[in-house]
Motif scaffolding. Structure first.
Motif, PDB file in Angstrom:
ATOM      1  N   GLU A 328      -0.319 -15.433  19.847  1.00 55.32           N
ATOM      2  CA  GLU A 328      -0.345 -15.405  18.388  1.00 55.32           C
ATOM      3  C   GLU A 328       0.304 -14.133  17.857  1.00 55.32           C
ATOM      4  OE1 GLU A 328      -4.456 -15.827  17.460  1.00 55.32           O
ATOM      5  OE2 GLU A 328      -4.456 -18.024  17.661  1.00 55.32           O
ATOM      6  N   ARG A 329       0.008 -13.004  18.503  1.00 51.77           N
ATOM      7  CA  ARG A 329       0.612 -11.747  18.075  1.00 51.77           C
ATOM      8  C   ARG A 329       2.120 -11.752  18.334  1.00 51.77           C
ATOM      9  NH1 ARG A 329      -3.336  -7.473  18.201  1.00 51.77           N
ATOM     10  NH2 ARG A 329      -1.614  -5.991  17.871  1.00 51.77           N
ATOM     11  N   ALA A 330       2.525 -12.401  19.420  1.00 49.89           N
ATOM     12  CA  ALA A 330       3.961 -12.505  19.705  1.00 49.89           C
ATOM     13  C   ALA A 330       4.671 -13.293  18.615  1.00 49.89           C
ATOM     14  CB  ALA A 330       4.186 -13.149  21.066  1.00 49.89           C
ATOM     15  N   ARG A 331       4.034 -14.343  18.139  1.00 46.24           N
ATOM     16  CA  ARG A 331       4.646 -15.133  17.062  1.00 46.24           C
ATOM     17  C   ARG A 331       4.797 -14.322  15.772  1.00 46.24           C
ATOM     18  NH1 ARG A 331       1.280 -19.015  19.407  1.00 46.24           N
ATOM     19  NH2 ARG A 331       2.479 -20.627  20.497  1.00 46.24           N
ATOM     20  N   SER A 332       3.924 -13.376  15.605  1.00 45.52           N
ATOM     21  CA  SER A 332       4.007 -12.538  14.402  1.00 45.52           C
ATOM     22  C   SER A 332       4.996 -11.397  14.578  1.00 45.52           C
ATOM     23  CB  SER A 332       2.624 -11.980  14.047  1.00 45.52           C
ATOM     24  OG  SER A 332       2.204 -11.036  15.029  1.00 45.52           O
ATOM     25  N   GLY A 333       5.607 -11.290  15.779  1.00 41.67           N
ATOM     26  CA  GLY A 333       6.641 -10.294  16.015  1.00 41.67           C
ATOM     27  C   GLY A 333       6.181  -9.012  16.661  1.00 41.67           C
ATOM     28  N   ASP A 334       4.947  -8.960  17.141  1.00 36.10           N
ATOM     29  CA  ASP A 334       4.447  -7.757  17.788  1.00 36.10           C
ATOM     30  C   ASP A 334       5.262  -7.469  19.050  1.00 36.10           C
ATOM     31  OD1 ASP A 334       2.657  -6.289  19.802  1.00 36.10           O
ATOM     32  OD2 ASP A 334       1.515  -6.078  17.946  1.00 36.10           O
ATOM     33  N   ALA A 337       3.347  -7.665  22.467  1.00 34.71           N
ATOM     34  CA  ALA A 337       3.029  -9.050  22.811  1.00 34.71           C
ATOM     35  C   ALA A 337       4.273  -9.798  23.274  1.00 34.71           C
ATOM     36  CB  ALA A 337       2.410  -9.756  21.605  1.00 34.71           C
ATOM     37  N   LEU A 338       5.410  -9.538  22.632  1.00 34.31           N
ATOM     38  CA  LEU A 338       6.656 -10.185  23.045  1.00 34.31           C
ATOM     39  C   LEU A 338       7.062  -9.748  24.449  1.00 34.31           C
ATOM     40  CD1 LEU A 338       8.645  -9.984  19.691  1.00 34.31           C
ATOM     41  CD2 LEU A 338       7.953 -12.080  20.886  1.00 34.31           C
ATOM     42  N   ARG A 339       6.812  -8.482  24.790  1.00 36.54           N
ATOM     43  CA  ARG A 339       7.107  -8.022  26.148  1.00 36.54           C
ATOM     44  C   ARG A 339       6.215  -8.740  27.154  1.00 36.54           C
ATOM     45  NH1 ARG A 339       6.880  -1.603  26.231  1.00 36.54           N
ATOM     46  NH2 ARG A 339       7.513  -1.954  28.391  1.00 36.54           N
ATOM     47  N   ALA A 340       4.948  -8.949  26.793  1.00 31.24           N
ATOM     48  CA  ALA A 340       4.030  -9.659  27.685  1.00 31.24           C
ATOM     49  C   ALA A 340       4.477 -11.103  27.888  1.00 31.24           C
ATOM     50  CB  ALA A 340       2.615  -9.617  27.120  1.00 31.24           C
ATOM     51  N   VAL A 341       5.004 -11.731  26.834  1.00 27.46           N
ATOM     52  CA  VAL A 341       5.497 -13.105  26.953  1.00 27.46           C
ATOM     53  C   VAL A 341       6.695 -13.161  27.897  1.00 27.46           C
ATOM     54  CG1 VAL A 341       6.607 -15.000  25.713  1.00 27.46           C
ATOM     55  CG2 VAL A 341       4.615 -13.859  24.718  1.00 27.46           C
ATOM     56  N   ARG A 342       7.611 -12.217  27.784  1.00 32.52           N
ATOM     57  CA  ARG A 342       8.767 -12.194  28.684  1.00 32.52           C
ATOM     58  C   ARG A 342       8.326 -11.927  30.122  1.00 32.52           C
ATOM     59  NH1 ARG A 342      10.896  -9.171  24.358  1.00 32.52           N
ATOM     60  NH2 ARG A 342      10.758  -7.214  25.545  1.00 32.52           N
ATOM     61  N   ASP A 375       6.956 -22.887  22.756  1.00 31.22           N
ATOM     62  CA  ASP A 375       7.893 -22.421  21.735  1.00 31.22           C
ATOM     63  C   ASP A 375       8.327 -20.977  21.991  1.00 31.22           C
ATOM     64  OD1 ASP A 375       5.148 -21.805  21.138  1.00 31.22           O
ATOM     65  OD2 ASP A 375       5.772 -21.129  19.151  1.00 31.22           O
ATOM     66  N   LEU A 376       7.443 -20.183  22.618  1.00 23.97           N
ATOM     67  CA  LEU A 376       7.773 -18.803  22.958  1.00 23.97           C
ATOM     68  C   LEU A 376       8.285 -18.651  24.387  1.00 23.97           C
ATOM     69  CD1 LEU A 376       4.710 -16.945  21.404  1.00 23.97           C
ATOM     70  CD2 LEU A 376       7.042 -16.989  20.505  1.00 23.97           C
ATOM     71  N   LEU A 377       7.833 -19.504  25.285  1.00 23.21           N
ATOM     72  CA  LEU A 377       8.101 -19.317  26.715  1.00 23.21           C
ATOM     73  C   LEU A 377       9.405 -19.941  27.194  1.00 23.21           C
ATOM     74  CD1 LEU A 377       4.552 -19.874  28.258  1.00 23.21           C
ATOM     75  CD2 LEU A 377       5.949 -17.806  28.464  1.00 23.21           C
ATOM     76  N   LEU A 378       9.817 -21.052  26.606  1.00 21.59           N
ATOM     77  CA  LEU A 378      10.931 -21.806  27.186  1.00 21.59           C
ATOM     78  C   LEU A 378      12.239 -21.021  27.201  1.00 21.59           C
ATOM     79  CD1 LEU A 378      10.420 -25.508  26.039  1.00 21.59           C
ATOM     80  CD2 LEU A 378       9.997 -24.469  28.268  1.00 21.59           C
ATOM     81  N   GLU A 379      12.549 -20.294  26.135  1.00 20.88           N
ATOM     82  CA  GLU A 379      13.823 -19.570  26.105  1.00 20.88           C
ATOM     83  C   GLU A 379      13.880 -18.466  27.161  1.00 20.88           C
ATOM     84  OE1 GLU A 379      16.689 -17.004  23.073  1.00 20.88           O
ATOM     85  OE2 GLU A 379      14.995 -18.170  22.280  1.00 20.88           O
TER      86      GLU A 379
END
Length: 429
Positions: A328-334, A337-342, A375-379
């Protein structure tokens, strides 16, 4: 057995099945019942054309099926010429099944009729601290759902339980259910079956999710389809030409047990700095020893939370950080959190690269609690795969979401229940 095809029975004249008039009549009735199930309301004349049976034979068989409570009138149709025709359909209330999805975070239970329509369900948090407490919670939720549907335990023909791990028939328990401590104790599922008061089949949750997705979701029409379940654990289900692949010991798909090599780093900006190893400093792989940690330990929900914290992500007010909140935080641009998703995508890419080289699926569906964030993971997953894997399947998000295991359990229970209900009811005539 293909979940999308009519359930089969031994035909008269097959090896071990003596031919007799009663068996032939029974086969005709089963054939008509399955045609009605897959085709919906149909007239006697149309059934005769579809089967090649005579109209008197069809009429007699339908009368028997109606008397047994297996079919019912579905209305009438008035053709441009000729007499009004009665339409027949399967009576879905002739029997019911129970599907159960046992996860570390949630317990899901559904009661469905023979058409697969869910008539009652329960979705509750799994607060059991011991295996016995979880088993008791499963039985309680199933009893509540059964009562809500206006049924007794005796009305449930068959139950299928989806669980992490691999069922061991000899031990009467599951193996490798690391996300549920004590869950592999022999006899635990026999106790659940006694509490449910019906016959029970235990199946791996990722396998059931794959069947559910193949039958009802994104896997439809695929020749070789893999379902990667990513949540509190990591599992894989594979369906080839409609058949679930299990392996010699039922363990095909336990990809979470595969050791993660030390060379699988993060997305290039791990806690150790640019290009450094991205294993969180408190994780089980910090020793750097090859095979020191498994894919499940490094790609499931707890690992995502550990990585996010290592990257500096915290919840305000000291609230508990969860994998769901990380996304959720990654979707908000944190940024953390985006680093954790990658970081998570990198590890999943290694899993996909391994299964692609071994199984060569044409499609991989991402599912489970974390997989629902496709939506966040596939790319980033696609980007990592271009580095890891020369053979890459098409990637797609699950269409069933967190319902996949439960719907797969219901679908599998119906494969057993439908012929059993038929045998029970026609034997009484």
């Amino acid at each position: 057995m293909s979940p999308h095809q009519p359930t089969s029975r031994p035909a008269a004249g097959a090896p071990g099945v003596p031919w007799n008039r009663q068996r032939l009549r029974s086969n005709n009735e089963w054939l008509l019942l399955e045609l009605l199930r897959t085709g919906g309301g149909t007239s006697r004349a149309q059934l005769a054309r579809d089967t090649g049976l005579s109209k008197p034979t069809v009429s007699a068989a339908l009368a028997e099926l109606e008397q047994a409570g297996l079919v019912r009138e579905a209305g009438r149709v008035a053709p441009e010429r000729g007499r009004t025709a009665v339409l027949y359909e399967v009576d879905p209330t002739a029997g019911h099944v129970l599907g159960v999805d046992i996860g570390r975070a949630r317990l899901r239970v559904a009661v469905a009729d023979l058409a697969g329509t869910v008539v009652a369900r329960r979705d509750v948090a799994n607060r059991g601290r011991t295996a016995d407490a979880v088993a008791e919670a499963v039985v309680a939720a199933a009893r509540e759902a059964t009562a809500e549907a206006g049924l007794d335990a005796a009305d449930i023909v068959h139950a299928v339980i989806g669980t992490p791990g691999v069922w061991d028939e000899e031990r009467r328990g599951v193996r490798y259910a690391t996300s549920l401590p004590g869950w592999g104790r022999p006899g635990l599922f026999d106790r659940i079956g006694e509490g449910l008061g019906t016959a029970v089949t235990v199946a791996n949750d990722a396998n059931l999710a794959a069947l559910g997705e193949y039958t009802l979701g994104a896997g439809r029409g695929s020749r070789m389809f893999a379902y990667l379940l990513v949540g509190t654990g990591l599992g894989l289900g594979v369906v080839k030409d409609g058949e679930l692949l299990l392996g010699a010991h039922g363990g095909l798909g336990e990809i979470g047990l595969v050791p993660l090599p030390a060379f699988v780093g993060g997305p290039g900006d791990g806690p150790g700095g640019p290009g450094g190893q991205a294993v969180p400093s408190g994780g089980p792989g910090e020793s750097g020893e090859p095979g020191g940690t498994t894919l499940e330990q490094e790609a499931a929900a707890d690992a995502v939370v550990r990585a996010a914290r290592e990257f500096g992500l915290e919840e305000p007010g000291g609230k508990r950080l969860t994998a769901k909140r990380v996304f959720e935080r990654a979707r908000s641009g944190d940024a953390a959190a985006l680093r954790a998703v990658r970081w998570e995508a990198e590890r999943l890419a290694y899993a996909v690269a391994v299964l692609s080289a071994v199984l060569d699926p044409d499609l991989l569906v991402l599912g489970g609690g974390i997989g629902s964030s496709a939506d966040l993971l596939l790319e980033p997953l696609e980007q990592a795969l271009r580095r890891f894997a020369p053979m890459r399947p098409t990637l797609a998000p699950s269409l069933l979401g967190e319902e996949a295991v439960l719907l797969g359990a219901v679908s599998t229970a119906l494969e057993t229940a439908r012929p059993e209900v038929f045998e029970r009811r026609t034997a009484q005539l």
